[in-house]
Design a protein around this motif. Structure first.
Motif, short mmCIF file in Angstrom:
data_model
loop_
_atom_site.label_atom_id
_atom_site.label_comp_id
_atom_site.label_asym_id
_atom_site.label_seq_id
_atom_site.Cartn_x
_atom_site.Cartn_y
_atom_site.Cartn_z
N LYS A 84 0.81 -1.22 0.00
CA LYS A 84 0.00 0.00 0.00
C LYS A 84 0.85 1.27 0.00
CE LYS A 84 -4.13 -2.05 2.02
NZ LYS A 84 -5.12 -2.03 3.14
N VAL A 85 2.07 1.17 0.45
CA VAL A 85 2.97 2.35 0.43
C VAL A 85 4.14 2.15 -0.52
CG1 VAL A 85 2.37 3.17 2.74
CG2 VAL A 85 4.18 1.46 2.48
N ARG A 86 4.08 1.09 -1.29
CA ARG A 86 5.18 0.75 -2.21
C ARG A 86 5.39 1.82 -3.26
NH1 ARG A 86 5.08 -4.99 -5.61
NH2 ARG A 86 6.87 -4.61 -6.96
N PHE A 87 4.34 2.58 -3.60
CA PHE A 87 4.47 3.59 -4.65
C PHE A 87 5.38 4.74 -4.25
CE2 PHE A 87 1.20 5.56 -2.08
CZ PHE A 87 1.37 6.94 -2.26
N VAL A 88 5.61 4.96 -2.96
CA VAL A 88 6.44 6.07 -2.51
C VAL A 88 7.91 5.71 -2.78
CG1 VAL A 88 7.06 7.59 -0.60
CG2 VAL A 88 4.76 6.59 -0.71
N ASP A 89 8.51 6.36 -3.77
CA ASP A 89 9.88 6.01 -4.16
C ASP A 89 10.87 7.14 -3.88
OD1 ASP A 89 9.22 7.85 -6.11
OD2 ASP A 89 9.45 6.47 -7.81
N PHE A 90 10.52 8.03 -2.99
CA PHE A 90 11.38 9.17 -2.66
C PHE A 90 11.39 9.37 -1.15
CE2 PHE A 90 7.05 10.60 -3.13
CZ PHE A 90 6.86 11.45 -2.05
N GLY A 91 12.31 10.23 -0.70
CA GLY A 91 12.38 10.49 0.74
C GLY A 91 13.17 9.41 1.46
N PRO A 92 12.82 9.11 2.71
CA PRO A 92 13.58 8.14 3.51
C PRO A 92 13.71 6.76 2.89
CG PRO A 92 12.10 9.39 4.91
CD PRO A 92 11.76 9.76 3.50
N ILE A 93 12.74 6.37 2.05
CA ILE A 93 12.79 5.03 1.45
C ILE A 93 14.01 4.88 0.52
CG2 ILE A 93 11.43 5.58 -0.60
CD1 ILE A 93 11.11 2.36 1.49
N GLU A 94 14.60 6.01 0.12
CA GLU A 94 15.78 5.96 -0.74
C GLU A 94 17.06 5.65 0.03
OE1 GLU A 94 15.43 8.91 -4.38
OE2 GLU A 94 14.94 10.00 -2.53
N ASN A 95 17.02 5.80 1.35
CA ASN A 95 18.22 5.57 2.15
C ASN A 95 18.57 4.09 2.23
OD1 ASN A 95 18.18 8.33 2.69
ND2 ASN A 95 17.11 8.09 4.64
N SER A 180 10.97 -1.13 9.13
CA SER A 180 9.64 -0.51 9.07
C SER A 180 9.50 0.58 10.11
CB SER A 180 8.56 -1.58 9.28
OG SER A 180 8.61 -2.56 8.27
N LYS A 181 9.95 0.31 11.32
CA LYS A 181 9.89 1.33 12.37
C LYS A 181 10.76 2.52 12.02
CE LYS A 181 10.59 2.01 17.34
NZ LYS A 181 10.99 1.36 18.63
N GLN A 182 11.95 2.24 11.51
CA GLN A 182 12.87 3.31 11.10
C GLN A 182 12.25 4.17 10.01
OE1 GLN A 182 16.98 2.16 10.01
NE2 GLN A 182 16.65 3.29 8.11
N LEU A 183 11.62 3.54 9.03
CA LEU A 183 11.01 4.26 7.92
C LEU A 183 9.89 5.17 8.41
CD1 LEU A 183 10.77 4.75 4.86
CD2 LEU A 183 9.27 2.75 4.74
N SER A 184 9.05 4.68 9.30
CA SER A 184 7.97 5.48 9.84
C SER A 184 8.50 6.70 10.60
CB SER A 184 7.09 4.63 10.77
OG SER A 184 6.04 5.38 11.31
N ASN A 185 9.52 6.48 11.42
CA ASN A 185 10.11 7.59 12.19
C ASN A 185 10.76 8.62 11.26
OD1 ASN A 185 9.30 6.37 14.57
ND2 ASN A 185 11.28 5.39 14.95
N GLN A 186 11.46 8.13 10.25
CA GLN A 186 12.17 9.06 9.35
C GLN A 186 11.18 9.85 8.48
OE1 GLN A 186 15.03 6.65 7.22
NE2 GLN A 186 16.54 6.81 8.85
N TRP A 187 10.08 9.23 8.11
CA TRP A 187 9.08 9.97 7.32
C TRP A 187 8.46 11.10 8.16
CZ3 TRP A 187 7.84 10.61 2.41
CH2 TRP A 187 6.62 11.22 2.09
#
Length: 345
Positions: A84-95, A180-187
């Motif tokens: 459901k959040v796979r489409f987000v390809d920018f921001g913290p997910i790039e790290n 997953s926890k890291q991604l949520s916090n970084q977003w």
């Protein structure tokens, strides 16, 4: 004359600044909506990933059919939350290649199976350090899927709940939960930068455009034999081992509808194109109406004529949705199409 030129330049700057400010304020509600909604999606992912880690650990500690079923369902729930959040390809997910750590795909060389065999045959114990240095093919949902669902593995002496296989499953589940926890916090920390940086409007739209193109071309057309060698192949789909390829597709569309569409609708209404927003909303509804009739393994959908006909109709609906978003909405909003990662191999 010089004073007149100076005054003219100053007036032009004021008008330009006012125009830029107006554009910024008109885009802000959409970006605020996007950030808040994606934050909720990431938090759900973190919650479900943590539950998967807990159930995998519990199963390995006290193996049994019921505990195995609970762990498998937890894997599915967490994996669908990721879709459901796979489409987000920018921001913290790039790290640190986080997106690849969550889902290594496509895998045409079956690297996941090869990596699993290497780790299970190695004399070195499985540990978080081993997972961290073993590469993205080991670290995410597809590796856990392999351990839970791969038929040859489950017919071998390494089948769960074999001790080392359990160690690997638990370690991978923990890695997913930590990321997953890291991604949520970084977003959440990314909020101010996202909301105050105007280009993120276009970046967010492009991320959805790319997700739709990958869904249409890679996740559907390629397994259906409509791209490449013209041969149908369930192995070209993601999540084929668990038979959830179309469930993940549904989750991706649900995620786009939940986390992306409301912001896009705001922008189109501000551009005096409410009718286009309504057409896109109706098309999202029409695409999702194909389910649950498509909740079957990809191999079934490709091999049975009636099922394949339903899959073809679904593909047409997805193609129409992609056209509405990528060709009409994007053009209306002045979004220039970027590099499409789904074009390469």
């Amino acid at each position: 004359m010089h004073k007149l030129m100076t005054l003219a330049n100053a007036a032009a700057l004021i008008l330009l600044s006012a125009s830029a400010y107006a554009a910024d304020t008109s885009d802000s509600p959409a970006r605020k909506q996007w950030h808040q909604s994606i934050q909720a999606g990431y938090q759900t992912l973190a919650t479900e990933a943590n539950r998967f880690h807990t159930t995998a650990h519990d199963y390995c500690k006290s193996p049994g059919p019921d505990a195995r079923a609970v762990a498998e369902q937890a894997w599915i729930d967490a994996f669908l939350a990721w879709q459901k959040v796979r489409f987000v390809d920018f921001g913290p997910i790039e790290n640190n290649n986080l997106a690849w750590q969550f889902q290594f795909w496509p895998d045409p060389k079956n690297l996941i199976a090869r990596k699993a065999a290497f780790l299970l045959e190695s004399t070195e114990p499985v540990s978080p350090e081993v997972i961290a240095r073993s590469g993205v093919a080991v670290q995410g949902f597809p590796m856990a899927e392999y351990l839970l669902y791969d038929e040859p593995l489950n017919a071998s002496e390494d089948a769960l709940p074999a001790p080392k296989t359990c160690d690997l499953l638990s370690a991978v589940a923990k890695h997913i939960a930590t990321n997953s926890k890291q991604l949520s916090n970084q977003w959440q920390s990314f909020r101010k930068h996202y909301l105050t940086t105007n280009p993120y409007r276009d970046t967010t739209i492009r991320s959805a455009m790319t997700a739709l193109e990958i869904l249409e071309q890679r996740r559907l057309a390629q397994p259906m034999g409509m791209r490449g060698n013209d041969k149908r192949s369930a192995y070209a789909a993601d999540a084929w081992r668990s038979g959830t390829s179309l469930m993940t597709t549904e989750a991706t569309l649900q995620g786009l509808g939940q986390h992306f569409l409301p912001g896009l609708t705001l922008l189109l209404k501000n551009s005096n194109r409410p009718e286009l927003a309504q057409r896109i909303e109706r098309q999202f509804d029409e695409v999702l109406e194909n389910f649950p009739g498509l909740h079957s393994p990809m191999v079934t959908l490709l091999s049975e004529s009636d099922a394949f006909s339903r899959l073809q109709n679904f593909y047409v609906d997805v193609s129409q949705l992609t056209t509405l978003v990528n060709d009409q909405a994007a053009v209306e909003l002045g979004v220039v199409r970027g590099f499409n990662s789904s074009d390469g191999d």
